[in-house]
Design a protein around this motif. Structure first.
Motif, PDB file in Angstrom:
ATOM      1  N   UNK A 278       6.792   4.890  -7.006  1.00  0.00           N
ATOM      2  CA  UNK A 278       5.559   4.172  -7.321  1.00  0.00           C
ATOM      3  C   UNK A 278       5.844   2.985  -8.235  1.00  0.00           C
ATOM      4  N   UNK A 279       5.018   1.972  -8.086  1.00  0.00           N
ATOM      5  CA  UNK A 279       5.029   0.847  -9.034  1.00  0.00           C
ATOM      6  C   UNK A 279       3.737   0.933  -9.823  1.00  0.00           C
ATOM      7  N   UNK A 280       3.872   1.067 -11.143  1.00  0.00           N
ATOM      8  CA  UNK A 280       2.716   1.281 -12.011  1.00  0.00           C
ATOM      9  C   UNK A 280       2.527   0.062 -12.906  1.00  0.00           C
ATOM     10  N   UNK A 281       1.322  -0.502 -12.870  1.00  0.00           N
ATOM     11  CA  UNK A 281       1.010  -1.660 -13.708  1.00  0.00           C
ATOM     12  C   UNK A 281      -0.147  -1.308 -14.633  1.00  0.00           C
ATOM     13  N   UNK A 282       0.130  -1.313 -15.936  1.00  0.00           N
ATOM     14  CA  UNK A 282      -0.913  -1.088 -16.932  1.00  0.00           C
ATOM     15  C   UNK A 282      -1.274  -2.433 -17.560  1.00  0.00           C
ATOM     16  N   UNK A 283      -2.146  -2.386 -18.532  1.00  0.00           N
ATOM     17  CA  UNK A 283      -2.532  -3.615 -19.226  1.00  0.00           C
ATOM     18  C   UNK A 283      -1.330  -4.250 -19.917  1.00  0.00           C
ATOM     19  N   UNK A 284      -0.406  -3.408 -20.388  1.00  0.00           N
ATOM     20  CA  UNK A 284       0.697  -3.902 -21.220  1.00  0.00           C
ATOM     21  C   UNK A 284       2.040  -4.023 -20.514  1.00  0.00           C
ATOM     22  N   UNK A 285       2.244  -3.305 -19.404  1.00  0.00           N
ATOM     23  CA  UNK A 285       3.574  -3.298 -18.804  1.00  0.00           C
ATOM     24  C   UNK A 285       3.539  -2.896 -17.336  1.00  0.00           C
ATOM     25  N   UNK A 286       4.669  -3.156 -16.664  1.00  0.00           N
ATOM     26  CA  UNK A 286       4.864  -2.727 -15.279  1.00  0.00           C
ATOM     27  C   UNK A 286       6.178  -1.969 -15.193  1.00  0.00           C
ATOM     28  N   UNK A 287       6.172  -0.822 -14.536  1.00  0.00           N
ATOM     29  CA  UNK A 287       7.402  -0.044 -14.406  1.00  0.00           C
ATOM     30  C   UNK A 287       7.351   0.758 -13.115  1.00  0.00           C
ATOM     31  N   UNK A 288       8.502   1.297 -12.724  1.00  0.00           N
ATOM     32  CA  UNK A 288       8.599   2.125 -11.523  1.00  0.00           C
ATOM     33  C   UNK A 288       8.924   3.561 -11.909  1.00  0.00           C
ATOM     34  N   UNK A 289       8.474   4.475 -11.068  1.00  0.00           N
ATOM     35  CA  UNK A 289       8.745   5.871 -11.357  1.00  0.00           C
ATOM     36  C   UNK A 289       8.101   6.787 -10.344  1.00  0.00           C
ATOM     37  N   UNK A 290       8.077   8.079 -10.665  1.00  0.00           N
ATOM     38  CA  UNK A 290       7.482   9.078  -9.793  1.00  0.00           C
ATOM     39  C   UNK A 290       6.449   9.893 -10.560  1.00  0.00           C
ATOM     40  N   UNK A 291       5.353  10.219  -9.876  1.00  0.00           N
ATOM     41  CA  UNK A 291       4.324  11.046 -10.498  1.00  0.00           C
ATOM     42  C   UNK A 291       4.783  12.497 -10.519  1.00  0.00           C
ATOM     43  N   UNK A 292       4.716  13.105 -11.691  1.00  0.00           N
ATOM     44  CA  UNK A 292       5.117  14.500 -11.839  1.00  0.00           C
ATOM     45  C   UNK A 292       3.927  15.451 -11.795  1.00  0.00           C
ATOM     46  N   UNK A 315      -4.411   2.397 -14.752  1.00  0.00           N
ATOM     47  CA  UNK A 315      -3.320   1.594 -14.205  1.00  0.00           C
ATOM     48  C   UNK A 315      -3.586   1.265 -12.752  1.00  0.00           C
ATOM     49  N   UNK A 316      -2.840   0.302 -12.258  1.00  0.00           N
ATOM     50  CA  UNK A 316      -2.848  -0.020 -10.839  1.00  0.00           C
ATOM     51  C   UNK A 316      -1.553   0.533 -10.250  1.00  0.00           C
ATOM     52  N   UNK A 317      -1.666   1.292  -9.177  1.00  0.00           N
ATOM     53  CA  UNK A 317      -0.497   1.928  -8.588  1.00  0.00           C
ATOM     54  C   UNK A 317      -0.248   1.389  -7.184  1.00  0.00           C
ATOM     55  N   UNK A 318       0.988   1.007  -6.930  1.00  0.00           N
ATOM     56  CA  UNK A 318       1.389   0.594  -5.580  1.00  0.00           C
ATOM     57  C   UNK A 318       2.353   1.623  -5.026  1.00  0.00           C
ATOM     58  N   UNK A 319       2.078   2.045  -3.795  1.00  0.00           N
ATOM     59  CA  UNK A 319       2.926   3.035  -3.131  1.00  0.00           C
ATOM     60  C   UNK A 319       4.050   2.338  -2.375  1.00  0.00           C
TER      61      UNK A 319
END
Length: 319
Positions: A278-292, A315-319
């Protein structure tokens, strides 16, 4: 006139054949009014025949959204008190805020077309005429601001369940408020609140569901529509709307009375964000990871690519 139309529709649904005289008697209007309203129902897409010495018969319900259908559902609802229907509008969400002080109860605002439909993060929501359900739901919950964290989780489950039940499609939830079918977006919703002293007085939830594909949405490449995912052309819009409002009423009641933990496992069965990058974009940052996991409070737990744990609430999540 609308009450007469919904009354006729209700009686036709309950009957085989029913005469114009009987319809007029039960609804307290003239036979001329019955005839005029049946013509209006035909214009709305209802297949109604008239047979001499038998009366009227409903052969097939309308295959498109219309005010008669929506009003019939709202009249049965124990949650919503008012329906406002517009053939075209800038945005149902904008209109909801314009008329809030004119109504005290829960409201449904629906339009057949939006010229300025909007989603999260001020994105445009394409709303072509006669292609989708575009509505804003106004609730008056009187709850703590903190409780709002899980509202979208209850609402997303109501919508995803409705699609599965009525269309037989394997819809899924992309946290926090998108519904996907086959990795394409079929629905999104935007939740805005009015609160005073940490108490939420009003929730305005704008919902856009693609019923059939349009040229505009097809060009996106990332969107789909319920009818486009079906192997056959027929889709019972009447049944879909009826189940949708029942599900919204059911899950809104749960939201007010129960913690998210009571539906968490069911929500996880509908989620489409796990076991994938996943690509996760919050107000302060953007990072990649996996939902646990998702916590009982509604926070999404992310393991980032650099092996850190993040708890994300918006956050905004891109799959």
């Amino acid at each position: 006139m609308l009450k007469t139309k919904t009354g006729i529709l209700s009686l036709l649904t309950e009957s085989d054949f029913i005469s114009g005289a009987e319809l007029a008697k039960q609804l307290g209007v003239s036979r001329t009014a019955i005839w005029k309203n049946i013509q209006k129902l035909k214009e709305d897409g209802y297949n109604i025949i008239a047979v001499t010495n038998k009366g009227y018969k409903l052969l097939e319900t309308s295959d498109r959204l219309n005010e008669t259908l929506l009003r019939a559902e709202i009249e049965k609802s124990e949650l919503f008190e008012t329906l406002i229907y517009k053939k075209t509008i800038d945005s149902t969400q904008n209109h909801a805020f314009r008329i809030l002080d004119q109504h005290d109860g829960n409201i449904v605002i629906v339009s057949g077309h939006q010229s300025q439909g909007r989603g999260r993060f001020k994105r445009e929501w394409l709303s072509p005429e006669a292609a989708g359900l575009y509505m804003s739901l106004v609730f008056r919950p009187n709850i703590s601001n903190h409780n709002m964290i899980v509202f979208n989780l209850f609402m997303s489950l109501a919508i995803s369940e409705t699609i599965r039940e009525t269309a037989g499609l394997n819809s899924g939830i992309k946290w926090p408020n998108d519904i996907f079918i086959n990795d394409k977006k079929v629905c999104g919703f935007l939740t805005e609140v009015i609160s005073t002293d940490n108490i939420v007085d009003t929730i305005v939830c704008g919902v856009g569901i693609n019923i059939k594909q349009s040229e505009e949405t097809q060009k996106l490449g990332t969107a789909t529509a319920i009818r486009d995912e079906l192997s056959e052309d027929h889709f019972d819009v009447n049944h879909f709307i009826g189940i949708l409002f029942k599900k919204i009423e059911f899950y809104y009641g749960k939201f007010l009375s129960e913690p998210f933990s009571t539906i968490k496992e069911h929500w996880l069965e509908h989620a489409v964000i796990f076991n994938r990058e996943l690509k996760i974009t919050t107000v302060n940052e953007t990072f990649k990871g996996k939902a646990l996991d998702i916590t009982d409070e509604g926070y999404l737990v992310i393991l980032t690519d650099d092996h850190n744990i993040h708890k994300v609430i918006s956050a905004d999540i891109e799959i």
